[in-house]
Design an enzyme around this catalytic site. Structure first.
Site, PDB file in Angstrom:
ATOM      1  N   ARG A  36      94.074  44.682 121.797  1.00  0.00           N
ATOM      2  CA  ARG A  36      93.634  43.643 122.738  1.00  0.00           C
ATOM      3  C   ARG A  36      94.429  42.340 122.585  1.00  0.00           C
ATOM      4  NH1 ARG A  36      87.120  43.863 123.555  1.00  0.00           N
ATOM      5  NH2 ARG A  36      87.017  45.935 124.458  1.00  0.00           N
ATOM      6  N   ASP A 148      78.926  32.927 131.169  1.00  0.00           N
ATOM      7  CA  ASP A 148      79.570  33.842 130.231  1.00  0.00           C
ATOM      8  C   ASP A 148      80.546  33.020 129.411  1.00  0.00           C
ATOM      9  OD1 ASP A 148      79.740  37.164 130.246  1.00  0.00           O
ATOM     10  OD2 ASP A 148      81.410  36.169 129.239  1.00  0.00           O
TER      11      ASP A 148
HETATM   12  C1  LIG Z   1      78.550  44.035 127.966  1.00  0.00           C
HETATM   13  S1  LIG Z   1      78.601  42.533 128.833  1.00  0.00           S
HETATM   14  C2  LIG Z   1      76.961  42.456 129.502  1.00  0.00           C
HETATM   15  C3  LIG Z   1      76.945  42.065 130.946  1.00  0.00           C
HETATM   16  C4  LIG Z   1      75.572  42.073 131.616  1.00  0.00           C
HETATM   17  N1  LIG Z   1      74.669  41.156 130.973  1.00  0.00           N
HETATM   18  C5  LIG Z   1      75.003  43.459 131.644  1.00  0.00           C
HETATM   19  O1  LIG Z   1      74.116  43.770 130.840  1.00  0.00           O
HETATM   20  O2  LIG Z   1      75.410  44.270 132.469  1.00  0.00           O
HETATM   21  C6  LIG Z   1      78.502  41.354 127.483  1.00  0.00           C
HETATM   22  C7  LIG Z   1      78.954  39.962 127.877  1.00  0.00           C
HETATM   23  O3  LIG Z   1      78.617  39.059 126.816  1.00  0.00           O
HETATM   24  C8  LIG Z   1      79.586  38.026 126.814  1.00  0.00           C
HETATM   25  N2  LIG Z   1      79.560  37.310 125.520  1.00  0.00           N
HETATM   26  C9  LIG Z   1      79.972  37.759 124.324  1.00  0.00           C
HETATM   27  N3  LIG Z   1      79.850  36.798 123.397  1.00  0.00           N
HETATM   28  C10 LIG Z   1      79.333  35.717 124.014  1.00  0.00           C
HETATM   29  C11 LIG Z   1      78.980  34.401 123.576  1.00  0.00           C
HETATM   30  N4  LIG Z   1      79.139  34.005 122.313  1.00  0.00           N
HETATM   31  N5  LIG Z   1      78.498  33.538 124.490  1.00  0.00           N
HETATM   32  C12 LIG Z   1      78.339  33.928 125.767  1.00  0.00           C
HETATM   33  N6  LIG Z   1      78.652  35.144 126.244  1.00  0.00           N
HETATM   34  C13 LIG Z   1      79.138  36.041 125.372  1.00  0.00           C
HETATM   35  C14 LIG Z   1      80.878  38.786 127.062  1.00  0.00           C
HETATM   36  O4  LIG Z   1      81.923  37.969 127.532  1.00  0.00           O
HETATM   37  C15 LIG Z   1      80.452  39.851 128.059  1.00  0.00           C
HETATM   38  O5  LIG Z   1      80.785  39.503 129.380  1.00  0.00           O
END
Ligand SMILES: C[S@@+](CC[C@H](N)C(=O)[O-])C[C@H]1O[C@@H](n2cnc3c(N)ncnc32)[C@H](O)[C@@H]1O
Length: 508
Positions: A36, A148
């Site tokens: 990545r 996000d």
């Molecule tokens: C797997 S996706 C989930 C998306 C949606 N909530 C769903 O369940 O379909 C996880 C998301 O968490 C975000 N994320 C990870 N660490 C984070 C942080 N410290 N603060 C905010 N968002 C975060 C990532 O960028 C990613 O877009």
């Protein structure tokens, strides 16, 4: 060139990522991290992961590269109406309860936070349900915060375009009502986008730029990347934004860990906030960020999308409560502007204008409560007109004016209006109005200024009112014949002021 991440380099990155985001990367993710981050090394012409790590610590004073690095490590899997039972719960329990409570004098206000919203499927799924439940209700003030940490996915969410393969989970009637066909996919229509506010919010940041309390926080499938301690902290911080009886919704494999004193489980990873003392004084809004939130990076935001030609659909959902409306209409001084003028103020002022094919862009810094409006005729140009008759200058002038009053460019939000098809013999899709609309959307996208409301296109003129202290806007359709000539015939220099009645107003 072959790049390999050593164990000690992985450890450095693991610690940095944990510190900055709360995401825990196990040793088994070493290969994944290596692949990545590889592109970042190539782009920066660096020859090792250690060199990239040093670059992040020593040569990235504004943290732009840190944001890009974080964008590379997040996992963004999502889909429309994922875990459908959560949307049934919103529809059958939360929205019904709110409407019932409103009938008994409760507030006509709904606030939902889609925290870690990824590419937007989750908040738009919420918005579709909201629209269906509240479309026949009037006077509701509804906002969905979509946040996000990842600026790339956030820019995607804000654009609201989805390839056909990603639209599979959406019921047909929702697709017809809430999306517009585009080549290779569909775009969310403005009446849904208007319900959403997009923000980069990192859960690990000390302060979040949020001043409100929510009826529902949905934070699904993000906590799985955190250790128990971070999960617990996050659940406790969420509780500060949730009054008694509001709801927290987690992902299918997530649980409360230790924060069981704050929430009661209702099943299917839905929780109700409990234990807030009703006799205690109203909760103070948590502090806002001292420094403005980071916005999507220019590279993320500058991937051009074509301007929507469809006019925004009026919705009752954005209507604001009566007392504020009265205050605005009765007390606030009015400032009419015409083409080529820009006006911004930190004093409460109602800036008004009349539009045909021209655009009025309204910008607002919520934290500083400073806003303003411009009114331009064409995207670019020169001649004997004022520079602010052209979009490129009008936008910069307005931004500078707001900054001069103490606003911050990075906090600005935009509402844009006009670009109507009011000029005879001009084909839709290629008219002056369309070019103006396309210009303003592209300009704001490149500048990473989110558009929170728009009414672009359409066949009529508009009367626009914008309140500089609250950022609210009202739009009313008016007949073409009531427009200044400039608006329907841009080559004619003379202006004729026109007045419009103030009934039939739509709030944005
Ligand atoms: C797997 S996706 C989930 C998306 C949606 N909530 C769903 O369940 O379909 C996880 C998301 O968490 C975000 N994320 C990870 N660490 C984070 C942080 N410290 N603060 C905010 N968002 C975060 C990532 O960028 C990613 O877009």
């Amino acid at each position: 060139m072959e790049y390999t991440i050593s164990q000690s380099e992985f450890k450095n990155f693991h610690e940095l990522i944990y510190r900055e985001t709360g995401i825990t990367l196990r040793e088994s993710k070493r290969q994944l991290l290596q692949s990545r981050l590889r592109k970042r090394l190539v782009d920066l012409d660096l020859d090792s992961y250690q060199a990239y790590y040093d670059y992040l610590l020593e040569s990235d004073p504004h943290g732009d590269e840190l944001i890009r690095m974080i964008n590379c490590v997040t996992t963004n899997k999502t889909s429309f109406f994922r875990e459908y039972h959560h949307f049934e719960f919103l529809r059958d329990v939360v929205f019904k309860q709110k409407i019932e409570q409103a009938k008994n004098g409760g507030p006509r206000k709904l606030r939902i936070w889609s925290a870690a919203c990824s590419m937007g499927e989750e908040p738009y799924s919420i918005a579709m349900n909201v629209h269906n439940a509240f479309a026949d209700q009037s006077g509701w003030d509804i906002r969905i915060l979509a946040s996000d940490i990842d600026t790339e996915v956030l820019a995607h969410a804000q654009r609201g375009f989805y390839e056909t393969s990603r639209l599979a989970g959406i019921p047909k009637e929702h697709l017809q009502r809430h999306f517009t066909k585009k080549p290779d996919g569909m775009e969310v229509r403005p009446h849904l986008k208007d319900l959403l506010t997009f923000r980069r919010i990192n859960f690990a940041d000390e302060n979040w730029p949020i001043k409100t309390q929510f009826d529902v926080i949905m934070c699904r499938n993000a906590m799985i990347y955190f250790d128990h301690e971070t999960q617990d902290k996050l659940l406790r911080r969420f509780s500060e934004y949730l009054p008694n009886d509001s709801h927290l919704i987690l992902g299918h494999s997530e649980s409360l860990v230790r924060a069981k004193d704050l929430y009661k489980p209702l099943g299917k990873t839905i929780f109700v906030r409990t234990g807030v003392q009703s006799s205690s004084p109203p909760q103070q809004a948590p502090p806002t960020l001292a420094k403005p939130v980071s916005k999507p990076t220019a590279s993320a935001a500058s991937k051009k999308t074509s301007a929507s030609k469809a006019p925004a659909v009026h919705t009752k959902l954005r209507a604001t409560p009566a007392p504020a409306k009265q205050k605005e209409t009765v007390k606030v001084p009015k400032k009419p502007i015409i083409v080529g003028e820009v006006f911004a103020s930190r004093e409460p002022t109602c800036v008004t204008t009349l539009l045909g094919s021209c655009i009025a862009a309204c910008l607002y810094d919520e934290d500083a409560q400073i806003g303003g409006m411009n009114h331009f005729l064409l995207p670019n140009g020169s001649g004997d007109r004022d520079a602010a008759s052209y979009g490129i200058h009008a936008m910069e002038l307005l931004i500078n004016e707001i900054m001069g009053l103490g606003g911050d460019r990075r906090r600005l939000q935009a509402k844009v209006f006009g670009g109507g098809h009011v000029i005879e013999n001009m084909k839709k899709g290629n008219s002056v109005g369309d070019k103006n609309s396309e210009f303003v959307k592209h300009f704001l996208e490149v500048e990473s200024i989110p558009i929170v409301s728009e009414y672009l296109g359409g066949d009529s003129g508009l009367q626009v009112q914008f309140f500089t202290d609250s950022g609210r806007a009202r739009v009313k359709k008016i007949e073409k014949r009531k427009l200044p000539r400039e608006e329907v015939k841009p080559s004619t220099p003379k202006l004729e002021p026109a007045a419009a009645a103030d009934d039939g107003i739509t709030l944005f």
